[in-house]
Motif scaffolding. Structure first.
Motif, PDB file in Angstrom:
ATOM      1  N   GLY A 157       0.810  -1.229   0.096  1.00  0.00           N
ATOM      2  CA  GLY A 157      -0.024  -0.040   0.128  1.00  0.00           C
ATOM      3  C   GLY A 157       0.825   1.094   0.086  1.00  0.00           C
ATOM      4  N   GLU A 158       1.955   1.150   0.467  1.00  0.00           N
ATOM      5  CA  GLU A 158       3.043   2.285   0.432  1.00  0.00           C
ATOM      6  C   GLU A 158       3.289   2.466  -1.152  1.00  0.00           C
ATOM      7  OE1 GLU A 158       6.547   4.594   0.339  1.00  0.00           O
ATOM      8  OE2 GLU A 158       6.410   2.647  -0.552  1.00  0.00           O
ATOM      9  N   GLU A 159       3.394   3.764  -1.311  1.00  0.00           N
ATOM     10  CA  GLU A 159       3.079   4.124  -2.784  1.00  0.00           C
ATOM     11  C   GLU A 159       4.382   3.424  -3.845  1.00  0.00           C
ATOM     12  OE1 GLU A 159       2.315   8.123  -2.340  1.00  0.00           O
ATOM     13  OE2 GLU A 159       4.659   8.635  -2.131  1.00  0.00           O
ATOM     14  N   SER A 160       5.510   3.644  -3.037  1.00  0.00           N
ATOM     15  CA  SER A 160       7.015   3.083  -4.020  1.00  0.00           C
ATOM     16  C   SER A 160       6.901   1.755  -3.985  1.00  0.00           C
ATOM     17  CB  SER A 160       8.165   3.996  -3.632  1.00  0.00           C
ATOM     18  OG  SER A 160       8.627   3.449  -2.299  1.00  0.00           O
ATOM     19  N   ALA A 161       6.249   1.184  -2.993  1.00  0.00           N
ATOM     20  CA  ALA A 161       6.503  -0.437  -2.979  1.00  0.00           C
ATOM     21  C   ALA A 161       5.380  -0.957  -3.950  1.00  0.00           C
ATOM     22  CB  ALA A 161       6.111  -0.895  -1.456  1.00  0.00           C
ATOM     23  N   LEU A 162       4.333  -0.309  -3.879  1.00  0.00           N
ATOM     24  CA  LEU A 162       3.199  -0.522  -4.960  1.00  0.00           C
ATOM     25  C   LEU A 162       3.773  -0.585  -6.049  1.00  0.00           C
ATOM     26  CD1 LEU A 162      -0.363   0.731  -4.583  1.00  0.00           C
ATOM     27  CD2 LEU A 162       0.594   0.645  -6.726  1.00  0.00           C
ATOM     28  N   PHE A 163       4.429   0.408  -6.585  1.00  0.00           N
ATOM     29  CA  PHE A 163       5.045   0.625  -8.036  1.00  0.00           C
ATOM     30  C   PHE A 163       5.876  -0.803  -8.347  1.00  0.00           C
ATOM     31  CE2 PHE A 163       4.975   5.488  -7.349  1.00  0.00           C
ATOM     32  CZ  PHE A 163       3.474   5.471  -7.633  1.00  0.00           C
ATOM     33  N   GLU A 164       6.751  -0.837  -7.202  1.00  0.00           N
ATOM     34  CA  GLU A 164       7.691  -2.197  -7.500  1.00  0.00           C
ATOM     35  C   GLU A 164       6.957  -3.330  -7.884  1.00  0.00           C
ATOM     36  OE1 GLU A 164      11.246  -2.598  -6.963  1.00  0.00           O
ATOM     37  OE2 GLU A 164      11.162  -0.516  -7.669  1.00  0.00           O
ATOM     38  N   SER A 165       5.943  -3.718  -6.928  1.00  0.00           N
ATOM     39  CA  SER A 165       4.874  -4.837  -7.129  1.00  0.00           C
ATOM     40  C   SER A 165       4.132  -4.883  -8.474  1.00  0.00           C
ATOM     41  CB  SER A 165       3.799  -4.492  -6.088  1.00  0.00           C
ATOM     42  OG  SER A 165       2.998  -6.011  -6.053  1.00  0.00           O
ATOM     43  N   ILE A 166       3.979  -3.623  -9.002  1.00  0.00           N
ATOM     44  CA  ILE A 166       3.228  -3.703 -10.209  1.00  0.00           C
ATOM     45  C   ILE A 166       4.344  -4.147 -11.493  1.00  0.00           C
ATOM     46  CG2 ILE A 166       2.159  -2.308 -12.272  1.00  0.00           C
ATOM     47  CD1 ILE A 166       0.757  -0.767 -10.193  1.00  0.00           C
ATOM     48  N   GLU A 167       5.581  -3.717 -11.206  1.00  0.00           N
ATOM     49  CA  GLU A 167       6.602  -3.964 -12.015  1.00  0.00           C
ATOM     50  C   GLU A 167       7.248  -5.364 -11.911  1.00  0.00           C
ATOM     51  OE1 GLU A 167       9.664  -0.886 -11.716  1.00  0.00           O
ATOM     52  OE2 GLU A 167       8.106   0.725 -11.786  1.00  0.00           O
ATOM     53  N   GLY A 168       6.762  -6.205 -10.806  1.00  0.00           N
ATOM     54  CA  GLY A 168       6.985  -7.626 -10.898  1.00  0.00           C
ATOM     55  C   GLY A 168       8.007  -7.898  -9.848  1.00  0.00           C
ATOM     56  N   LYS A 169       8.070  -6.849  -9.001  1.00  0.00           N
ATOM     57  CA  LYS A 169       9.301  -7.423  -7.966  1.00  0.00           C
ATOM     58  C   LYS A 169       8.864  -7.282  -6.579  1.00  0.00           C
ATOM     59  CE  LYS A 169      11.718  -4.023 -10.665  1.00  0.00           C
ATOM     60  NZ  LYS A 169      11.921  -2.373 -10.883  1.00  0.00           N
ATOM     61  N   ARG A 170       9.814  -7.544  -5.863  1.00  0.00           N
ATOM     62  CA  ARG A 170       9.427  -7.608  -4.247  1.00  0.00           C
ATOM     63  C   ARG A 170       8.897  -6.200  -3.803  1.00  0.00           C
ATOM     64  NH1 ARG A 170      12.106 -11.654  -1.242  1.00  0.00           N
ATOM     65  NH2 ARG A 170      12.634 -10.313   0.562  1.00  0.00           N
ATOM     66  N   GLY A 171       7.922  -6.303  -3.029  1.00  0.00           N
ATOM     67  CA  GLY A 171       7.261  -4.751  -2.856  1.00  0.00           C
ATOM     68  C   GLY A 171       8.081  -4.089  -1.535  1.00  0.00           C
ATOM     69  N   GLU A 172       9.310  -3.761  -2.200  1.00  0.00           N
ATOM     70  CA  GLU A 172      10.250  -3.312  -1.071  1.00  0.00           C
ATOM     71  C   GLU A 172      10.279  -1.525  -1.467  1.00  0.00           C
ATOM     72  OE1 GLU A 172      13.724  -5.170  -1.612  1.00  0.00           O
ATOM     73  OE2 GLU A 172      12.881  -6.982   0.147  1.00  0.00           O
ATOM     74  N   PRO A 173       9.881  -0.632  -0.428  1.00  0.00           N
ATOM     75  CA  PRO A 173       9.894   0.854  -0.691  1.00  0.00           C
ATOM     76  C   PRO A 173      11.233   1.239  -1.351  1.00  0.00           C
ATOM     77  CG  PRO A 173       8.876   0.269   1.423  1.00  0.00           C
ATOM     78  CD  PRO A 173       9.279  -0.922   0.884  1.00  0.00           C
ATOM     79  N   ARG A 174      11.018   2.328  -1.899  1.00  0.00           N
ATOM     80  CA  ARG A 174      12.161   2.806  -2.738  1.00  0.00           C
ATOM     81  C   ARG A 174      12.580   4.260  -1.771  1.00  0.00           C
ATOM     82  NH1 ARG A 174       9.573   3.819  -8.660  1.00  0.00           N
ATOM     83  NH2 ARG A 174       9.295   1.556  -9.219  1.00  0.00           N
ATOM     84  N   ASN A 175      13.797   4.488  -1.996  1.00  0.00           N
ATOM     85  CA  ASN A 175      14.213   5.946  -1.386  1.00  0.00           C
ATOM     86  C   ASN A 175      13.469   7.061  -2.094  1.00  0.00           C
ATOM     87  OD1 ASN A 175      16.285   5.136   0.443  1.00  0.00           O
ATOM     88  ND2 ASN A 175      17.697   4.462  -1.320  1.00  0.00           N
ATOM     89  N   LYS A 176      13.191   7.995  -1.104  1.00  0.00           N
ATOM     90  CA  LYS A 176      12.768   9.073  -1.603  1.00  0.00           C
ATOM     91  C   LYS A 176      13.558  10.476  -1.332  1.00  0.00           C
ATOM     92  CE  LYS A 176       8.015   7.393  -1.430  1.00  0.00           C
ATOM     93  NZ  LYS A 176       6.622   7.676  -0.581  1.00  0.00           N
TER      94      LYS A 176
END
Ligand SMILES: Cc1cc2nc3c(=O)[nH]c(=O)nc-3n(C[C@H](O)[C@H](O)[C@H](O)COP(=O)(O)O)c2cc1C
Ligand code: SF4
Ligand code: FES
Lengths: 386, 154
Positions: A157-176
């Motif tokens: 649900g965390e936005e950058s983790a969500l992007f990772e998940s859609i991209e087919g990866k582990r849902g790990e948050p990115r640096n901001k």
């Protein structure tokens, strides 16, 4: 005009002629749409409360041929179930809100990220999406929405983790930074909005910002959908004007014996009875994505805290040490104090740990564990110790 | 253990052989076979031209993408606070007694797995469970035993 009580509102679920509202929106310029949403003072309904108009403005200013609107339907916060209800009853307005947002920021593509727990809804949503696509085509507007499913990870649900998940990866948050408005889904400028935010924005376009700001307070404009559960005779979904106090809320929803209300879910705040009257539900007091859990005097606040810490320990993505180890230590720590294996003063150490997690954790999960921890331990120390 | 057969190839044709198709492909395999076995993951890696470790690493992040054997019907009981307050333990005990397994286990005939999960978004109708995709809410021991009985006869 400031709100002074508990008032029911019918905006999110209001029956509207979708086509008419969308036709109106598509005739507006992107600047006009953004101005309307900015003027309304709408803040994101997913929890963090970032002004939606600003988010759209920043994304619209990015120069990129490809941009995305992402609808966050991961709804994993314990005690929140309003997005499911919104999608169930008015998915057309969710899709409509996405198309309007798309027009505002210059995106032709939208993605809904729906939590895996809601997969049973997908067949119905697909039918509704098909007729939506048909409808906007008739208006002569080009916008396409796709659904992507989660697979049981709260952190997505965390936005950058969500992007990772859609991209087919582990849902790990990115640096901001970079923020999603600059580099989001597939590293393209992205506006990610909560389900309810998108519907609210659509209704603002329909009724006008002037109408919206008549509801709520200076800091918390409008109304929002609350998910009410726990010790209440009337659990369910209620759309209420923002700005009421916890006391007013409890007078309506409590069972006469309410000892505490957890506002905003496991990552939110616990408000004890003695603070009901002075605490406003909204961005000036206790913010909430909608989760309202009532606890009566038969409940052990130790059990509540333990349940939340267990939740965070399981759902931490484990990427950064302050959160991964911090969650485990808080959980073990309160267990030790409860069993008498550690002195009650140990709780002070744990409070300090919660403070450092707020500063050192990489994302909102680790940063907000301290909210529940400190407000429960701070207000119900005896229950944690004895 | 199941045979993957043509499934991975079909799913790769349908979703495309790009990294962003990984989740939808894995999700559909799980929908069909309830969990991911090694053969399936290796096959997916080959189709998408990524390493098997990448596939496993991604799958293992998500609780719904199980890499351990799971039964035909996966029962997920919500253990978060409201369900916990409203009788989740009684629901678990009822299911454990009926299926003769404990939380975390799968029946020997591979029909049922019982696991606990975090809030599934039905707190106003607690206690709640999911059986595969379907939610069941406002449960009592009686109600849940009727539901499980129905599944046993399927
Ligand atoms: C751990 C974590 C979980 C989150 N889960 C959700 C969620 O389920 N739904 C949601 O809309 N926002 C969630 N958020 C907030 C999003 O990161 C983001 O702020 C939000 O989707 C933006 O939409 P809004 O501005 O319309 O609220 C979560 C944040 C964190 C840190
Ligand atoms: S704070 Fe927790 S959830 Fe967020 S990145 Fe760090 S370990 Fe992961
Ligand atoms: S606490 Fe069980 S469904 Fe939310």
């Amino acid at each position: 005009m400031e709100n002074t009580g508990l008032n029911k509102v019918d905006l999110i679920f209001e029956k509207i002629d979708n086509k008419e509202v969308l036709a109106k929106a598509f005739k507006m310029t992107k600047e006009e749409i953004i101005k309307e949403v900015l003027d309304s003072g709408l803040k994101g309904r997913g929890g963090a409360g970032f002004p939606t108009g600003m988010k759209w403005k920043f994304t619209s200013e990015e120069k990129s041929p490809e941009k995305y609107i992402v609808c966050n339907a991961d709804e994993g916060e314990p005690g929140t179930f309003k997005d499911r209800e919104i999608l169930d009853r008015v998915s057309n307005k969710v899709h409509g809100g996405m198309a309007i947002a798309g027009k505002a920021i210059g995106a032709k593509k939208g993605v809904v990220y729906l939590r895996g727990e809601y997969r049973y809804m997908l067949p119905k949503l697909m039918i509704e999406l098909t007729s939506f696509h048909k409808m906007i085509k008739e208006i002569g507007y080009d916008f396409n929405i796709e659904y992507r499913m989660g697979s049981g990870a709260y952190i997505c649900g965390e936005e950058s983790a969500l992007f990772e998940s859609i991209e087919g990866k582990r849902g790990e948050p990115r640096n901001k930074p970079p923020y999603p408005t600059v580099s989001g889904l597939f590293e393209k400028p992205t506006s990610i909005n909560n389900v309810e935010t998108l519907v609210t924005a659509m209704m603002i376009v329909k009724h006008g910002a002037k109408n919206f700001i008549q509801y709520g307070t200076k800091d918390s404009r409008g109304s929002k959908v609350f998910s009410v559960s726990g010790d209440t005779p009337t659990p369910g979904i209620f759309e209420l004007e923002l700005g009421m106090t916890v006391l007013q809320f409890v007078d309506e929803f409590g069972d006469g014996d309410t000892k505490a209300v957890q506002v905003g879910g496991a990552s939110g705040f616990c408000v004890p009875r003695k603070k009901f009257a002075e605490t406003i539900i909204g961005f000036e007091g206790v913010p909430t994505g909608g989760s309202m859990k009532l606890f009566n005097s038969s409940r052990s606040m130790y059990n509540v805290l333990h349940n939340y810490l267990d939740f965070f320990t399981e759902e931490s993505c484990g990427q950064c040490t302050p959160c991964r180890v911090g969650c485990q230590q808080l959980l073990k720590g309160v267990e030790k104090v409860k069993k008498g294996e550690a002195k009650s003063t140990y709780l002070n150490e744990l409070m300090k740990l919660a403070d450092s997690m707020k500063i050192a954790a990489k994302c909102g999960l680790g940063q907000s564990v301290g909210n529940a921890f400190k407000s429960i331990v701070g207000n119900f120390k005896e229950e944690i110790i004895y | 253990m199941y045979q993957v057969g043509n499934l991975v190839k079909e799913l790769s044709d349908k979703h495309g052989r790009v990294r962003e198709s990984l989740m939808p492909i894995l999700q559909e395999i799980v929908q069909k076979h309830n969990y991911l076995n090694d053969e399936a993951m290796v096959e997916v890696a080959r189709e998408l031209d990524i390493s098997a470790a990448e596939v496993y690493g991604t799958a293992s992040f998500y609780t719904f993408l199980d890499t351990q054997v799971k039964g035909k019907y996966v029962i997920r009981v919500c253990k978060t606070i409201t369900c916990s307050m409203k009788g989740k333990s009684d629901i678990i005990h009822t299911i454990e007694d009926m299926l003769k397994i404990r939380v975390g286990e799968t029946t020997t005939d591979k029909q049922f797995s019982l696991i606990e999960t975090n809030c599934i978004g039905w707190c106003h109708k607690a206690p709640a469970i999911l059986i595969n995709e379907l939610p069941y809410t406002e449960l009592t021991p009686e109600k849940v035993s009727e539901i499980i009985k129905d599944y046993m006869q399927k």
